[in-house]
Design a protein around this motif. Structure first.
Motif, PDB file in Angstrom:
ATOM      1  N   GLU A 124      16.632   6.635  46.582  1.00 19.96           N
ATOM      2  CA  GLU A 124      16.027   7.443  47.643  1.00 19.96           C
ATOM      3  C   GLU A 124      17.004   7.649  48.799  1.00 19.96           C
ATOM      4  OE1 GLU A 124      12.496   6.929  51.007  1.00 19.96           O
ATOM      5  OE2 GLU A 124      12.568   5.558  49.282  1.00 19.96           O
ATOM      6  N   TYR A 125      17.625   6.573  49.239  1.00 20.89           N
ATOM      7  CA  TYR A 125      18.534   6.666  50.370  1.00 20.89           C
ATOM      8  C   TYR A 125      19.885   7.273  49.986  1.00 20.89           C
ATOM      9  CZ  TYR A 125      15.367   3.824  53.247  1.00 20.89           C
ATOM     10  OH  TYR A 125      14.302   3.356  53.978  1.00 20.89           O
ATOM     11  N   LYS A 126      20.347   6.974  48.782  1.00 21.07           N
ATOM     12  CA  LYS A 126      21.628   7.543  48.344  1.00 21.07           C
ATOM     13  C   LYS A 126      21.520   9.062  48.222  1.00 21.07           C
ATOM     14  CE  LYS A 126      25.914   7.104  47.181  1.00 21.07           C
ATOM     15  NZ  LYS A 126      26.878   6.786  48.279  1.00 21.07           N
ATOM     16  N   ARG A 127      20.403   9.541  47.746  1.00 17.73           N
ATOM     17  CA  ARG A 127      20.192  10.988  47.631  1.00 17.73           C
ATOM     18  C   ARG A 127      20.276  11.644  49.007  1.00 17.73           C
ATOM     19  NH1 ARG A 127      14.454  12.477  45.441  1.00 17.73           N
ATOM     20  NH2 ARG A 127      13.969  11.427  47.420  1.00 17.73           N
ATOM     21  N   GLY A 131      23.875  12.467  48.191  1.00 17.12           N
ATOM     22  CA  GLY A 131      23.492  13.336  47.080  1.00 17.12           C
ATOM     23  C   GLY A 131      23.074  12.516  45.877  1.00 17.12           C
ATOM     24  N   ALA A 132      22.091  13.010  45.154  1.00 16.35           N
ATOM     25  CA  ALA A 132      21.556  12.262  44.014  1.00 16.35           C
ATOM     26  C   ALA A 132      22.616  11.961  42.972  1.00 16.35           C
ATOM     27  CB  ALA A 132      20.402  13.042  43.383  1.00 16.35           C
ATOM     28  N   ASP A 133      23.569  12.864  42.797  1.00 10.26           N
ATOM     29  CA  ASP A 133      24.578  12.679  41.751  1.00 10.26           C
ATOM     30  C   ASP A 133      25.597  11.607  42.099  1.00 10.26           C
ATOM     31  OD1 ASP A 133      25.691  14.229  43.809  1.00 10.26           O
ATOM     32  OD2 ASP A 133      27.051  15.264  42.438  1.00 10.26           O
ATOM     33  N   LYS A 134      25.538  11.063  43.316  1.00  2.96           N
ATOM     34  CA  LYS A 134      26.435   9.981  43.692  1.00  2.96           C
ATOM     35  C   LYS A 134      25.794   8.609  43.447  1.00  2.96           C
ATOM     36  CE  LYS A 134      29.499  12.923  44.895  1.00  2.96           C
ATOM     37  NZ  LYS A 134      30.003  13.070  46.267  1.00  2.96           N
ATOM     38  N   ILE A 164      14.047   7.678  33.353  1.00  3.25           N
ATOM     39  CA  ILE A 164      14.884   7.654  34.550  1.00  3.25           C
ATOM     40  C   ILE A 164      15.273   9.078  34.944  1.00  3.25           C
ATOM     41  CG2 ILE A 164      17.145   6.986  35.458  1.00  3.25           C
ATOM     42  CD1 ILE A 164      15.210   4.677  35.486  1.00  3.25           C
ATOM     43  N   ARG A 165      15.640   9.893  33.982  1.00  2.00           N
ATOM     44  CA  ARG A 165      16.027  11.276  34.288  1.00  2.00           C
ATOM     45  C   ARG A 165      14.850  12.056  34.870  1.00  2.00           C
ATOM     46  NH1 ARG A 165      21.075  12.120  33.267  1.00  2.00           N
ATOM     47  NH2 ARG A 165      22.099  11.394  31.357  1.00  2.00           N
ATOM     48  N   GLU A 166      13.683  11.808  34.338  1.00  2.00           N
ATOM     49  CA  GLU A 166      12.496  12.499  34.818  1.00  2.00           C
ATOM     50  C   GLU A 166      12.113  12.065  36.225  1.00  2.00           C
ATOM     51  OE1 GLU A 166       7.730  12.870  33.626  1.00  2.00           O
ATOM     52  OE2 GLU A 166       9.092  11.656  32.414  1.00  2.00           O
ATOM     53  N   THR A 167      12.231  10.771  36.502  1.00  2.00           N
ATOM     54  CA  THR A 167      11.748  10.223  37.763  1.00  2.00           C
ATOM     55  C   THR A 167      12.758  10.350  38.900  1.00  2.00           C
ATOM     56  OG1 THR A 167      10.532   8.596  36.438  1.00  2.00           O
ATOM     57  CG2 THR A 167      10.639   8.202  38.805  1.00  2.00           C
ATOM     58  N   PHE A 168      14.055  10.306  38.549  1.00  2.00           N
ATOM     59  CA  PHE A 168      15.112  10.356  39.568  1.00  2.00           C
ATOM     60  C   PHE A 168      16.068  11.500  39.254  1.00  2.00           C
ATOM     61  CE2 PHE A 168      13.788   5.911  38.863  1.00  2.00           C
ATOM     62  CZ  PHE A 168      13.175   5.674  40.094  1.00  2.00           C
ATOM     63  N   PRO A 169      15.612  12.722  39.440  1.00  2.00           N
ATOM     64  CA  PRO A 169      16.418  13.884  39.049  1.00  2.00           C
ATOM     65  C   PRO A 169      17.749  13.935  39.796  1.00  2.00           C
ATOM     66  CG  PRO A 169      14.548  14.546  40.427  1.00  2.00           C
ATOM     67  CD  PRO A 169      14.329  13.112  40.056  1.00  2.00           C
ATOM     68  N   GLY A 170      18.784  14.224  39.043  1.00  3.88           N
ATOM     69  CA  GLY A 170      20.112  14.339  39.621  1.00  3.88           C
ATOM     70  C   GLY A 170      20.941  13.087  39.549  1.00  3.88           C
ATOM     71  N   ALA A 171      20.293  11.931  39.375  1.00  8.68           N
ATOM     72  CA  ALA A 171      21.049  10.678  39.271  1.00  8.68           C
ATOM     73  C   ALA A 171      21.866  10.662  37.992  1.00  8.68           C
ATOM     74  CB  ALA A 171      20.101   9.485  39.295  1.00  8.68           C
ATOM     75  N   LYS A 172      23.001  10.000  38.029  1.00  8.71           N
ATOM     76  CA  LYS A 172      23.795   9.775  36.828  1.00  8.71           C
ATOM     77  C   LYS A 172      23.343   8.464  36.185  1.00  8.71           C
ATOM     78  CE  LYS A 172      26.200  13.451  37.562  1.00  8.71           C
ATOM     79  NZ  LYS A 172      25.896  14.660  36.760  1.00  8.71           N
ATOM     80  N   ILE A 173      23.504   8.360  34.887  1.00 10.64           N
ATOM     81  CA  ILE A 173      23.045   7.170  34.167  1.00 10.64           C
ATOM     82  C   ILE A 173      24.209   6.551  33.415  1.00 10.64           C
ATOM     83  CG2 ILE A 173      21.478   6.285  32.405  1.00 10.64           C
ATOM     84  CD1 ILE A 173      19.568   8.527  33.073  1.00 10.64           C
ATOM     85  N   CYS A 174      24.327   5.235  33.556  1.00  8.96           N
ATOM     86  CA  CYS A 174      25.366   4.466  32.861  1.00  8.96           C
ATOM     87  C   CYS A 174      24.710   3.588  31.809  1.00  8.96           C
ATOM     88  CB  CYS A 174      26.133   3.610  33.865  1.00  8.96           C
ATOM     89  SG  CYS A 174      27.497   2.654  33.137  1.00  8.96           S
ATOM     90  N   GLY A 175      25.233   3.629  30.599  1.00 14.69           N
ATOM     91  CA  GLY A 175      24.681   2.848  29.505  1.00 14.69           C
ATOM     92  C   GLY A 175      24.907   1.358  29.671  1.00 14.69           C
TER      93      GLY A 175
END
Length: 318
Positions: A124-127, A131-134, A164-175
């Motif tokens: 929430e705060y990073k977005r 920006g969400a992608d960070k 995660i993609r649905e709930t936090f749009p724009g975030a990047k995901i690491c496996g």
């Protein structure tokens, strides 16, 4: 990366150029300076919030990592410390936020993963701040230590990624990063179709690698029955060709070196060692841990490790 988005060499350079420039990448008169590998870099927080912030500043880090379940500057969850979360969200360009669910002894749970990220407020705060992608959401941690069924874990990981993609749009995901210890069968996981297919859906592959020798060498880790960084990165290139990799943990375990010396060697490995595959996008060293009774205290590099890291950057090519 998901959606066919790839980082160009120019874009990759921008990720760390500011930090390295701030570190004074000038060589001595008459000294040739090899071009560094521009990679995102910074510390992981286990315990010692202010020391972690100091380390970020000392290193001019552009990447840092937190975990939803610890690192809090006092009792209670991160949600009790919104000012600290806000500061952490703006301290670096990129922030990795790792879940506790899926960590070493439990199969990752999509509902828990969503709740952890939401309740911590890091996304929430990073977005808002960058920006969400960070915000890079890392799912789980070394499950091969005790989880014996990569099929089930891989299935749950795939479902979690979708949530995660649905709930936090724009975030990047690491496996999920695996333990490199051969006794925990990492190659069984690298060879499991469910796990491999789940990680394919991520933006980044997560990996861990370590060093035990007293001189801090990362190349001889095979003597301790672990995959070396080169072996791990080669597996990533084989299973997920073209996908960028983040070392979400790496460390020198020996106590023969000071935190400053370890940080210096970290900077050398990540930015000046040509044997490290170009697929390595960034790396967070393990860790800031100021509690002498805490987990892996001997791997703590505090804020002095960051000074050593920055010193290596400032020297450029030697």
């Amino acid at each position: 990366m998901t959606g066919e988005k790839q980082y160009s060499r120019r874009a990759m350079g921008k990720l760390a150029a500011g930090a390295i420039a701030a570190a004074g990448m000038a060589s001595l008169p008459g000294q040739a300076s090899a071009a560094p590998h521009y990679r995102a870099h910074g510390p992981l927080l286990t315990d010692g919030y202010q020391t972690w912030i100091d380390a970020i500043n000392n290193q001019a880090a552009n990447l840092a990592k937190v975990v939803t379940g610890w690192g809090v500057p006092g009792p209670g969850p991160w949600a009790n410390y919104p000012d600290h979360v806000w500061t952490a969200a703006g301290a670096t360009n990129f922030l990795i936020v790792r879940t506790v669910t899926g960590d070493t002894d439990n199969v990752i749970d999509p509902n828990r993963a969503v709740a952890e990220i939401r309740d911590s407020r890091f996304f929430e705060y990073k977005r808002i701040r960058s920006g969400a992608d960070k915000c890079i959401i890392e799912l789980g941690n070394e499950p091969n230590i005790r989880v014996t069924d990569p099929w089930v874990y891989g299935y749950n990981l795939s479902v979690t990624i979708d949530r995660i993609r649905e709930t936090f749009p724009g975030a990047k995901i690491c496996g999920t990063a695996l333990s490199p210890n051969k006794g925990t069968n990492p190659d069984t996981w690298y060879g499991n179709p469910n796990f491999v297919d789940a990680v394919k859906k991520c933006d980044f592959v997560g990996v861990h690698f370590y060093s035990n020798p007293d001189d801090g060498s990362f190349t001889r880790q095979g003597d301790w029955n672990e995959l070396t960084y080169a072996e791990t990165l080669s597996r990533c290139a084989s299973k997920w060709p073209g996908k960028p990799v983040i070392a979400t943990e790496y460390s020198i375990r020996t106590t023969r070196l000071t935190p400053y010396q370890k940080g210096y060697k970290y900077g050398n490995l990540i930015h000046f060692d040509d044997s490290v595959a170009t697929s390595l996008w960034g790396a967070c060293y393990y860790h800031v841990q100021t509690n002498p009774a805490g987990i892996d205290f001997h791997e703590n590099v505090g804020s002095e490790g960051a000074r050593g890291y920055r010193k290596r950057l400032s020297e450029g090519g030697l």
